[in-house]
Design a protein around this motif. Structure first.
Motif, mmCIF file in Angstrom:
data_model
loop_
_atom_site.group_PDB
_atom_site.id
_atom_site.type_symbol
_atom_site.label_atom_id
_atom_site.label_comp_id
_atom_site.label_asym_id
_atom_site.label_seq_id
_atom_site.Cartn_x
_atom_site.Cartn_y
_atom_site.Cartn_z
ATOM 1 N N UNK A 1 33.154 48.199 28.142
ATOM 2 C CA UNK A 1 34.563 47.869 28.381
ATOM 3 C C UNK A 1 34.842 47.878 29.877
ATOM 4 N N UNK A 2 35.508 46.834 30.360
ATOM 5 C CA UNK A 2 35.850 46.758 31.772
ATOM 6 C C UNK A 2 36.959 47.744 32.088
ATOM 7 N N UNK A 3 36.880 48.437 33.247
ATOM 8 C CA UNK A 3 37.943 49.376 33.595
ATOM 9 C C UNK A 3 39.258 48.641 33.845
ATOM 10 N N UNK A 4 40.358 49.355 33.666
ATOM 11 C CA UNK A 4 41.674 48.772 33.928
ATOM 12 C C UNK A 4 41.805 48.462 35.417
ATOM 13 N N UNK A 5 42.489 47.387 35.773
ATOM 14 C CA UNK A 5 42.670 47.071 37.196
ATOM 15 C C UNK A 5 43.440 48.176 37.907
ATOM 16 N N UNK A 51 46.877 42.365 36.387
ATOM 17 C CA UNK A 51 47.298 43.657 36.925
ATOM 18 C C UNK A 51 48.628 44.041 36.274
ATOM 19 N N UNK A 52 48.641 45.203 35.657
ATOM 20 C CA UNK A 52 49.795 45.620 34.873
ATOM 21 C C UNK A 52 50.799 46.446 35.662
ATOM 22 N N UNK A 53 50.330 47.225 36.618
ATOM 23 C CA UNK A 53 51.231 48.087 37.393
ATOM 24 C C UNK A 53 51.360 47.531 38.805
ATOM 25 N N UNK A 97 52.979 54.157 42.033
ATOM 26 C CA UNK A 97 51.719 53.467 41.771
ATOM 27 C C UNK A 97 50.870 54.235 40.762
ATOM 28 N N UNK A 98 50.777 55.544 40.956
ATOM 29 C CA UNK A 98 50.113 56.381 39.964
ATOM 30 C C UNK A 98 48.630 56.150 39.812
ATOM 31 N N UNK A 99 47.957 55.713 40.858
ATOM 32 C CA UNK A 99 46.521 55.481 40.747
ATOM 33 C C UNK A 99 45.827 55.641 42.076
ATOM 34 N N UNK A 100 44.524 55.764 42.044
ATOM 35 C CA UNK A 100 43.708 55.885 43.247
ATOM 36 C C UNK A 100 42.283 55.477 42.864
ATOM 37 N N UNK A 116 42.039 36.437 45.350
ATOM 38 C CA UNK A 116 41.599 37.516 46.240
ATOM 39 C C UNK A 116 41.570 38.879 45.564
ATOM 40 N N UNK A 117 42.508 39.137 44.659
ATOM 41 C CA UNK A 117 42.535 40.431 43.985
ATOM 42 C C UNK A 117 41.335 40.587 43.058
ATOM 43 N N UNK A 118 40.981 39.512 42.387
ATOM 44 C CA UNK A 118 39.817 39.549 41.507
ATOM 45 C C UNK A 118 38.533 39.700 42.321
ATOM 46 N N UNK A 119 38.443 39.028 43.467
ATOM 47 C CA UNK A 119 37.277 39.195 44.330
ATOM 48 C C UNK A 119 37.086 40.658 44.715
ATOM 49 N N UNK A 120 38.186 41.296 45.111
ATOM 50 C CA UNK A 120 38.098 42.691 45.522
ATOM 51 C C UNK A 120 37.649 43.586 44.373
ATOM 52 N N UNK A 121 38.249 43.406 43.212
ATOM 53 C CA UNK A 121 37.894 44.251 42.070
ATOM 54 C C UNK A 121 36.440 44.061 41.656
ATOM 55 N N UNK A 122 35.964 42.834 41.706
ATOM 56 C CA UNK A 122 34.590 42.558 41.282
ATOM 57 C C UNK A 122 33.557 43.128 42.251
ATOM 58 N N UNK A 123 33.938 43.367 43.493
ATOM 59 C CA UNK A 123 32.988 43.834 44.500
ATOM 60 C C UNK A 123 33.198 45.289 44.906
ATOM 61 N N UNK A 124 34.155 45.964 44.283
ATOM 62 C CA UNK A 124 34.422 47.357 44.623
ATOM 63 C C UNK A 124 33.307 48.263 44.099
ATOM 64 N N UNK A 125 32.841 49.155 44.969
ATOM 65 C CA UNK A 125 31.823 50.145 44.618
ATOM 66 C C UNK A 125 32.396 51.522 44.928
#
Length: 232
Positions: A1-5, A51-53, A97-100, A116-125
């Motif tokens: 399952x993919x993590x929530x954005x 992105x939900x929040x 925001x409630x996230x980190x 751009x948001x999807x690019x960032x999420x796909x490459x985040x480590x």
């Protein structure tokens, strides 16, 4: 399952002074580009990225931001009596925001190519990154003047360009927010946080796969509409 954005912070509090009379009666995010307010271009990217929040900040003519975002259920972090800059504004909005980590996106630009948001999420480590910034070479950043902001090495790590020809930060990133608590100033730039991350070798960059145009000045509107191939 993919993590929530991650949650998304939209920076919408700027005074827009470089836009001259165009911002005399409206905040810069409400300026129309290609038939839509600038902030709606950012919201479309967020919707496409599922992105939900989403949280925005406001300062100048905040009632217009409230009225535009309220029906969409997007909370607004109002900065009063002073604008808090990017770092202070993000820190104030953290309870909403409630996230980190969080995504952040400036609302004074338009994009083509990959989301751009999807690019960032796909490459985040999360294991090696405290921040991941989206960049373009300075000669590919439409509407940008001056040299680049960062140098990027073969591993993707960033250092300051310091006058050298580097890459331009495009106003989109994923960033961990832990460092915000350690800064004493009420109003401060995220540059202070990035420098801490650079010192730890944990600030990374990613070249955007597409086009981008800064809409910080009146002439940027025409440039942005040409990039989008807009025909009224």
């Amino acid at each position: 399952m993919r993590p929530a954005p991650p949650p998304l912070m939209l920076f919408a509090a700027g005074l827009g002074t470089r836009m001259g009379p165009l911002t005399a009666a409206r905040p810069k995010p409400m300026i129309t580009v290609a038939g839509r307010p600038l902030i709606d271009h950012a919201l479309s990217l967020a919707e496409e990225a599922c992105i939900n929040r989403i949280v925005a900040n406001s300062h100048y003519l905040p009632e217009q931001i409230d009225a535009h975002l309220g029906p969409r259920g997007i909370p607004v972090s109002r900065e009063y009596p002073r604008i808090l800059e990017t770092g202070g504004g993000l820190r104030q909005a953290l309870p909403l925001l409630g996230g980190n980590p969080v995504l952040t996106l400036n609302t004074d630009a338009v994009w083509t190519g990959d989301n751009p948001l999807m690019q960032l999420m796909e490459n985040w480590d999360d294991g090696q990154m405290d921040g991941l910034l989206l960049l373009l070479p300075s000669d590919a950043a439409t509407g940008h003047t001056g040299t680049g902001d960062f140098l990027i090495d073969g591993t993707g790590r960033l250092s300051r360009a310091r006058g050298a020809s580097g890459a331009v930060y495009l106003g989109a990133q994923i960033i961990r927010t832990d460092d915000l608590a350690d800064i004493q100033d009420e109003a401060f730039s995220l540059n202070l946080v990035w420098d801490r991350m650079i010192a730890r070798n944990r600030l990374f960059g990613l070249i955007h796969n597409g086009g981008w145009c800064d809409v910080g000045r009146p002439e940027g509107i025409e440039l942005a509409e040409a990039l989008l191939e807009y025909r009224p």
